[in-house]
Design a protein around this motif. Structure first.
Motif, PDB file in Angstrom:
ATOM      1  N   GLU A 167     -23.365 -26.752  -3.649  1.00 20.85           N
ATOM      2  CA  GLU A 167     -22.727 -26.063  -4.775  1.00 20.85           C
ATOM      3  C   GLU A 167     -23.008 -26.798  -6.085  1.00 20.85           C
ATOM      4  OE1 GLU A 167     -21.485 -23.079  -4.660  1.00 20.85           O
ATOM      5  OE2 GLU A 167     -21.738 -22.998  -2.489  1.00 20.85           O
ATOM      6  N   THR A 168     -23.015 -28.126  -6.046  1.00 17.84           N
ATOM      7  CA  THR A 168     -23.347 -28.909  -7.242  1.00 17.84           C
ATOM      8  C   THR A 168     -24.777 -28.643  -7.667  1.00 17.84           C
ATOM      9  OG1 THR A 168     -21.786 -30.638  -6.606  1.00 17.84           O
ATOM     10  CG2 THR A 168     -23.494 -31.249  -8.177  1.00 17.84           C
ATOM     11  N   ASP A 169     -25.698 -28.647  -6.713  1.00 17.35           N
ATOM     12  CA  ASP A 169     -27.109 -28.369  -7.023  1.00 17.35           C
ATOM     13  C   ASP A 169     -27.262 -27.008  -7.694  1.00 17.35           C
ATOM     14  OD1 ASP A 169     -27.696 -30.774  -5.818  1.00 17.35           O
ATOM     15  OD2 ASP A 169     -28.405 -29.879  -3.942  1.00 17.35           O
ATOM     16  N   PHE A 170     -26.606 -25.991  -7.131  1.00 19.05           N
ATOM     17  CA  PHE A 170     -26.758 -24.651  -7.681  1.00 19.05           C
ATOM     18  C   PHE A 170     -26.062 -24.500  -9.026  1.00 19.05           C
ATOM     19  CE2 PHE A 170     -27.887 -23.537  -3.274  1.00 19.05           C
ATOM     20  CZ  PHE A 170     -29.147 -23.071  -3.560  1.00 19.05           C
ATOM     21  N   SER A 171     -24.971 -25.218  -9.243  1.00 13.27           N
ATOM     22  CA  SER A 171     -24.336 -25.140 -10.557  1.00 13.27           C
ATOM     23  C   SER A 171     -25.241 -25.782 -11.609  1.00 13.27           C
ATOM     24  CB  SER A 171     -22.957 -25.801 -10.543  1.00 13.27           C
ATOM     25  OG  SER A 171     -23.057 -27.190 -10.357  1.00 13.27           O
ATOM     26  N   GLN A 172     -25.999 -26.817 -11.233  1.00 17.59           N
ATOM     27  CA  GLN A 172     -26.957 -27.418 -12.166  1.00 17.59           C
ATOM     28  C   GLN A 172     -28.108 -26.456 -12.466  1.00 17.59           C
ATOM     29  OE1 GLN A 172     -28.007 -31.058 -10.202  1.00 17.59           O
ATOM     30  NE2 GLN A 172     -26.259 -32.170 -11.012  1.00 17.59           N
ATOM     31  N   ILE A 173     -28.586 -25.760 -11.453  1.00 19.47           N
ATOM     32  CA  ILE A 173     -29.648 -24.776 -11.664  1.00 19.47           C
ATOM     33  C   ILE A 173     -29.131 -23.659 -12.568  1.00 19.47           C
ATOM     34  CG2 ILE A 173     -31.049 -22.992 -10.548  1.00 19.47           C
ATOM     35  CD1 ILE A 173     -31.245 -24.858  -8.106  1.00 19.47           C
ATOM     36  N   LYS A 174     -27.947 -23.170 -12.266  1.00 15.28           N
ATOM     37  CA  LYS A 174     -27.371 -22.064 -13.028  1.00 15.28           C
ATOM     38  C   LYS A 174     -27.113 -22.465 -14.479  1.00 15.28           C
ATOM     39  CE  LYS A 174     -23.693 -18.662 -12.771  1.00 15.28           C
ATOM     40  NZ  LYS A 174     -22.464 -18.271 -12.094  1.00 15.28           N
ATOM     41  N   ALA A 175     -26.711 -23.713 -14.714  1.00 15.91           N
ATOM     42  CA  ALA A 175     -26.433 -24.177 -16.071  1.00 15.91           C
ATOM     43  C   ALA A 175     -27.697 -24.178 -16.928  1.00 15.91           C
ATOM     44  CB  ALA A 175     -25.822 -25.580 -16.031  1.00 15.91           C
ATOM     45  N   LYS A 176     -28.841 -24.390 -16.321  1.00  9.39           N
ATOM     46  CA  LYS A 176     -30.102 -24.421 -17.065  1.00  9.39           C
ATOM     47  C   LYS A 176     -30.748 -23.040 -17.186  1.00  9.39           C
ATOM     48  CE  LYS A 176     -31.357 -29.229 -16.321  1.00  9.39           C
ATOM     49  NZ  LYS A 176     -30.157 -29.656 -16.912  1.00  9.39           N
ATOM     50  N   MET A 177     -30.265 -22.099 -16.384  1.00  7.04           N
ATOM     51  CA  MET A 177     -30.851 -20.754 -16.394  1.00  7.04           C
ATOM     52  C   MET A 177     -30.456 -20.029 -17.674  1.00  7.04           C
ATOM     53  SD  MET A 177     -31.839 -18.623 -13.475  1.00  7.04           S
ATOM     54  CE  MET A 177     -32.616 -17.049 -13.521  1.00  7.04           C
ATOM     55  N   LEU A 178     -31.372 -19.250 -18.186  1.00  6.65           N
ATOM     56  CA  LEU A 178     -31.090 -18.445 -19.367  1.00  6.65           C
ATOM     57  C   LEU A 178     -30.017 -17.416 -19.040  1.00  6.65           C
ATOM     58  CD1 LEU A 178     -34.769 -17.803 -20.474  1.00  6.65           C
ATOM     59  CD2 LEU A 178     -33.167 -19.432 -21.464  1.00  6.65           C
ATOM     60  N   ARG A 179     -29.182 -17.108 -20.026  1.00  5.02           N
ATOM     61  CA  ARG A 179     -28.118 -16.124 -19.811  1.00  5.02           C
ATOM     62  C   ARG A 179     -28.679 -14.701 -19.735  1.00  5.02           C
ATOM     63  NH1 ARG A 179     -25.318 -18.877 -17.163  1.00  5.02           N
ATOM     64  NH2 ARG A 179     -24.555 -20.758 -18.121  1.00  5.02           N
ATOM     65  N   SER A 180     -29.821 -14.486 -20.364  1.00  6.63           N
ATOM     66  CA  SER A 180     -30.453 -13.174 -20.269  1.00  6.63           C
ATOM     67  C   SER A 180     -31.971 -13.347 -20.273  1.00  6.63           C
ATOM     68  CB  SER A 180     -30.024 -12.282 -21.437  1.00  6.63           C
ATOM     69  OG  SER A 180     -30.514 -12.810 -22.650  1.00  6.63           O
ATOM     70  N   LEU A 181     -32.626 -12.465 -19.549  1.00  4.42           N
ATOM     71  CA  LEU A 181     -34.084 -12.448 -19.503  1.00  4.42           C
ATOM     72  C   LEU A 181     -34.557 -11.094 -20.007  1.00  4.42           C
ATOM     73  CD1 LEU A 181     -34.838 -13.942 -15.958  1.00  4.42           C
ATOM     74  CD2 LEU A 181     -35.179 -15.063 -18.144  1.00  4.42           C
ATOM     75  N   HIS A 182     -35.494 -11.116 -20.910  1.00  3.52           N
ATOM     76  CA  HIS A 182     -36.054  -9.856 -21.378  1.00  3.52           C
ATOM     77  C   HIS A 182     -37.325  -9.566 -20.587  1.00  3.52           C
ATOM     78  CE1 HIS A 182     -37.246  -6.584 -23.922  1.00  3.52           C
ATOM     79  NE2 HIS A 182     -38.443  -7.144 -24.054  1.00  3.52           N
ATOM     80  N   ALA A 183     -37.329  -8.435 -19.939  1.00  6.94           N
ATOM     81  CA  ALA A 183     -38.512  -8.017 -19.196  1.00  6.94           C
ATOM     82  C   ALA A 183     -38.640  -6.508 -19.301  1.00  6.94           C
ATOM     83  CB  ALA A 183     -38.409  -8.448 -17.738  1.00  6.94           C
ATOM     84  N   VAL A 184     -39.848  -6.036 -19.407  1.00  9.52           N
ATOM     85  CA  VAL A 184     -40.101  -4.601 -19.522  1.00  9.52           C
ATOM     86  C   VAL A 184     -40.137  -3.953 -18.146  1.00  9.52           C
ATOM     87  CG1 VAL A 184     -41.742  -2.882 -20.365  1.00  9.52           C
ATOM     88  CG2 VAL A 184     -41.350  -4.967 -21.669  1.00  9.52           C
ATOM     89  N   THR A 185     -40.677  -4.680 -17.165  1.00 14.10           N
ATOM     90  CA  THR A 185     -40.790  -4.123 -15.813  1.00 14.10           C
ATOM     91  C   THR A 185     -40.034  -4.990 -14.820  1.00 14.10           C
ATOM     92  OG1 THR A 185     -42.778  -5.399 -15.290  1.00 14.10           O
ATOM     93  CG2 THR A 185     -43.101  -3.245 -16.337  1.00 14.10           C
ATOM     94  N   LYS A 186     -39.783  -4.422 -13.664  1.00 11.65           N
ATOM     95  CA  LYS A 186     -39.121  -5.175 -12.596  1.00 11.65           C
ATOM     96  C   LYS A 186     -39.995  -6.348 -12.170  1.00 11.65           C
ATOM     97  CE  LYS A 186     -37.319  -4.687  -7.922  1.00 11.65           C
ATOM     98  NZ  LYS A 186     -37.132  -3.802  -6.772  1.00 11.65           N
ATOM     99  N   GLU A 187     -41.303  -6.141 -12.078  1.00  9.29           N
ATOM    100  CA  GLU A 187     -42.219  -7.208 -11.677  1.00  9.29           C
ATOM    101  C   GLU A 187     -42.194  -8.351 -12.693  1.00  9.29           C
ATOM    102  OE1 GLU A 187     -43.088  -3.948 -11.731  1.00  9.29           O
ATOM    103  OE2 GLU A 187     -43.094  -3.632  -9.561  1.00  9.29           O
ATOM    104  N   GLY A 188     -42.119  -8.009 -13.977  1.00 10.99           N
ATOM    105  CA  GLY A 188     -42.039  -9.031 -15.015  1.00 10.99           C
ATOM    106  C   GLY A 188     -40.762  -9.840 -14.911  1.00 10.99           C
ATOM    107  N   PHE A 189     -39.655  -9.146 -14.621  1.00  7.94           N
ATOM    108  CA  PHE A 189     -38.383  -9.841 -14.442  1.00  7.94           C
ATOM    109  C   PHE A 189     -38.447 -10.792 -13.256  1.00  7.94           C
ATOM    110  CE2 PHE A 189     -34.217 -10.063 -12.376  1.00  7.94           C
ATOM    111  CZ  PHE A 189     -33.462 -10.603 -13.407  1.00  7.94           C
ATOM    112  N   LEU A 190     -38.952 -10.304 -12.129  1.00  8.85           N
ATOM    113  CA  LEU A 190     -39.049 -11.140 -10.931  1.00  8.85           C
ATOM    114  C   LEU A 190     -39.960 -12.335 -11.174  1.00  8.85           C
ATOM    115  CD1 LEU A 190     -39.286  -8.389  -8.164  1.00  8.85           C
ATOM    116  CD2 LEU A 190     -37.276  -9.710  -8.867  1.00  8.85           C
ATOM    117  N   LEU A 191     -41.045 -12.124 -11.894  1.00  6.09           N
ATOM    118  CA  LEU A 191     -41.959 -13.215 -12.215  1.00  6.09           C
ATOM    119  C   LEU A 191     -41.248 -14.276 -13.055  1.00  6.09           C
ATOM    120  CD1 LEU A 191     -44.831 -14.391 -12.147  1.00  6.09           C
ATOM    121  CD2 LEU A 191     -45.300 -13.089 -14.229  1.00  6.09           C
TER     122      LEU A 191
END
Length: 168
Positions: free
Chosen positions: A94-118
């Protein structure tokens, strides 16, 4: 897009991951995760991965121990020491994932689903490299400190000994 990331970490470093639909259960997602780990490895999971058949199949096929946090009504009860170990490991996860989540962007802009997944996949990979880079820098700093201590303390002591032992 309703996507979840299933991640396998080793000492806080993501080593394997897969992207699955957000509506998919943990047990189904587990089957999609590539388990390229050493035989007789222990993989700690939360109670959402409770599926006795999957645990048995994983052990029989790959010799991997699935250490699932048991629910209170589980038919496979854990010994108290196993339960304690699983709780301890789950806290680290849980600590590891909270560290990953803290660094993750709050929003990602992507035009396609493939772009988002990438973008999500590249973030997980970049995070893994970041953690490894920090670890390498710490190791280098430790070696530099040891070298400095050797130069400041050990070398002068040897010089004093050599001067004291040298015949006049």
């Amino acid at each position: 897009y309703g996507v979840r990331v299933q991640v396998l970490t080793l000492d806080g470093i993501p080593v394997e991951f897969c992207l699955v639909p957000g509506s998919e259960s943990d047990v189904k997602a587990l089957a999609k995760l590539p388990f390229d780990v050493a035989p007789e490895s222990c993989i700690y999971m939360d109670a959402g991965y409770t599926d006795y058949q999957s645990e048995d199949d994983l052990f029989e096929a790959e010799m991997i121990y699935a250490k699932v946090q048991r629910k209170t009504n589980s038919t496979r009860k854990d010994e108290p020491y196993e339960n304690f170990l699983k709780q301890h490991m789950r806290k680290q996860i849980e600590t590891d994932f909270s560290q990953i989540k803290a660094k993750m962007l709050r929003s990602l802009h992507a035009v396609t689903k493939e772009g988002f997944l990438l973008k999500v996949a590249l973030f997980v990979i970049a995070f893994a490299f970041l953690v490894v880079a920090v670890f390498v820098v710490i190791i280098i700093l430790v070696f530099v400190i040891i070298f400095i201590i050797i130069v400041i303390v050990v070398v002068p002591v040897f010089v004093i000994i050599i001067i004291a032992v040298r015949p006049a």
